[in-house]
Design an enzyme around this catalytic site. Structure first.
Site, PDB file in Angstrom:
ATOM      1  N   ASP A  66       0.858  -1.051   0.144  1.00  6.07           N
ATOM      2  CA  ASP A  66       0.041  -0.041   0.000  1.00  6.07           C
ATOM      3  C   ASP A  66       0.740   1.194  -0.098  1.00  6.07           C
ATOM      4  OD1 ASP A  66      -2.936  -0.838   0.535  1.00  6.07           O
ATOM      5  OD2 ASP A  66      -1.844  -1.990   2.072  1.00  6.07           O
ATOM      6  N   ARG A 142      -7.265  10.663   1.923  1.00 14.57           N
ATOM      7  CA  ARG A 142      -6.761   9.643   1.003  1.00 14.57           C
ATOM      8  C   ARG A 142      -7.444   9.797  -0.394  1.00 14.57           C
ATOM      9  NH1 ARG A 142      -7.288   4.022   4.212  1.00 14.57           N
ATOM     10  NH2 ARG A 142      -6.324   3.222   2.221  1.00 14.57           N
ATOM     11  N   LYS A 172      -8.900   0.775  -5.301  1.00 16.98           N
ATOM     12  CA  LYS A 172      -9.644   0.448  -4.107  1.00 16.98           C
ATOM     13  C   LYS A 172     -10.685   1.592  -3.713  1.00 16.98           C
ATOM     14  CE  LYS A 172      -5.638   1.475  -1.265  1.00 16.98           C
ATOM     15  NZ  LYS A 172      -4.598   0.983  -0.673  1.00 16.98           N
ATOM     16  N   HIS A 173     -11.722   1.286  -3.006  1.00 13.59           N
ATOM     17  CA  HIS A 173     -12.151   0.051  -2.431  1.00 13.59           C
ATOM     18  C   HIS A 173     -13.590  -0.202  -2.951  1.00 13.59           C
ATOM     19  CE1 HIS A 173      -9.483   2.033   0.800  1.00 13.59           C
ATOM     20  NE2 HIS A 173      -8.888   0.732   0.895  1.00 13.59           N
ATOM     21  N   HIS A 185     -11.093  -0.644   9.977  1.00 16.10           N
ATOM     22  CA  HIS A 185     -10.244  -1.731  10.624  1.00 16.10           C
ATOM     23  C   HIS A 185     -10.824  -1.934  11.972  1.00 16.10           C
ATOM     24  CE1 HIS A 185      -7.557   0.315   7.695  1.00 16.10           C
ATOM     25  NE2 HIS A 185      -6.782  -0.654   7.830  1.00 16.10           N
ATOM     26  N   ASP A 255     -10.256  -6.960   0.683  1.00 16.91           N
ATOM     27  CA  ASP A 255      -9.734  -5.969   1.695  1.00 16.91           C
ATOM     28  C   ASP A 255      -9.070  -6.903   2.639  1.00 16.91           C
ATOM     29  OD1 ASP A 255      -8.343  -3.783   2.864  1.00 16.91           O
ATOM     30  OD2 ASP A 255      -9.953  -2.537   3.024  1.00 16.91           O
TER      31      ASP A 255
END
Length: 339
Positions: A66, A142, A172-173, A185, A255
């Site tokens: 990444d 991001r 992504k995603h 996460h 993921d």
């Protein structure tokens, strides 16, 4: 790849493979590997590690990382130059779309120039997600903005830059984490937007950015499509949205299944991803008992998944002969113009 490659990408515990890891990888034959900060000490060490990984499986397996820029950079200064987050590059777009696209392309080309000599041939970038408002959600900096046309233009440029450097991008995603404001996460984000809105905005970049052979899913629940399962574990999302509405015919990778948006133990998560019809299970943390559990659920690559995996790797171009030092100076000048 070998005829026995399994439909999984795995991490490892440290900067070199242990004897146990070498034996395990040789036995279970993951299709690929992924690196994180814990695996990176020096450029020469990373090159040795990627070589060990490929030696363990007996072929030039893909090695992923990444490397987006900003907070998501596994290789950092002083090993490589600094890279800003996507949002900072995208800020150029209002004044000059052309300059913004050039900066995005250069960022991809420079990152590829860092990665490929180390044996890393796949970058999990660019991010195609669209937040509902500037700064919204944990992905905000991001992303390339809130306007689909801008996101498409910028992501296309960065992906093309990576490919020009001989590195394959993973978008992504899929089908879009932008409205999933929670950090997947830690918890499962839930999106309650109507399907028509998702089609018009969130799904568009994944449908319109071209020349992409691999995509990563999101652990997000889309109530309008499947109120029971997050996208990574939803056969309906995979078949009707990713393959259907978006029309993506490339390799779809989950993921990281060790993220807590998913429920159940690791074996249950791996089985859910495989049952949903994803091509590859991604497990990143390098924990050996967990990797053994993943290997127990990951099918052998075969059929359409094998064809997509083979096609993806075959699509990797040779790196061009760009002057990377000149491109680095040009990138700095473009970013300085923004002030």
């Amino acid at each position: 790849m070998t005829s026995s490659s399994r439909a999984m990408i795995l991490g490892c515990g440290g900067p070199r493979l242990s004897v146990e890891e070498k034996q395990f990888f040789r036995a279970v034959q993951p299709w690929g590997f992924i690196l994180f900060g814990r695996n990176i000490e020096s450029l020469e060490q990373v090159k040795m590690l990627t070589g060990e990984m490929r030696e363990a499986v007996g072929w030039q397996a893909p090695v992923l990382v990444d490397q987006e820029g900003g907070t998501v950079r596994r290789l950092r200064p002083p090993l490589v130059r600094d890279y800003p987050p996507a949002a900072r590059i995208a800020a150029l777009y209002a004044a000059s779309p052309e300059a913004a696209r050039e900066a995005a392309w250069i960022s991809g080309r420079l990152m590829a120039g860092d990665l490929l000599p180390l044996g890393i041939n796949v970058d999990c970038a660019p991010v195609l997600d669209i937040p509902p408002a500037p700064g919204a959600g944990f992905l905000a900096d991001r992303t390339f903005g809130c306007d689909p046309d801008q996101v498409i233009a910028m992501a296309q440029a960065q992906a093309d830059g990576l490919k020009a450097g001989g590195v394959l991008p993973v978008v992504k995603h899929m089908p879009g984490h932008g409205r999933g404001l929670l950090d997947s996460h830690k918890r499962l984000p839930v999106v309650d937007a109507p399907l028509a809105l998702l089609r018009d905005r969130d799904f568009r970049p994944f449908r319109e950015v071209t020349g992409i052979a691999m995509a990563m899913t999101c652990h997000v629940l889309f109530e309008a499509v499947d109120p029971d399962n997050p996208a990574s574990a939803s056969k309906k999302l995979v078949e009707e949205v990713m393959r259907g509405e978006i029309g993506f015919d490339g390799l779809i990778i989950s993921d990281d299944i060790s993220m807590n948006a998913l429920s159940g133990d690791i074996a249950t998560r791996a089985r859910a991803v495989a049952d949903a019809g994803l091509d590859i299970i991604l497990h990143c943390n390098g924990d050996m008992p967990e990797m053994r559990a993943v290997a127990g659920q990951a099918p052998q690559l075969a059929g359409d998944a094998l064809t997509r995996a083979t096609t993806a790797l075959a699509s990797a171009p040779e790196a061009d002969d760009s002057d990377l030092k000149a491109l680095s100076r040009r990138f700095d000048a473009l970013m300085d113009e923004k002030g």
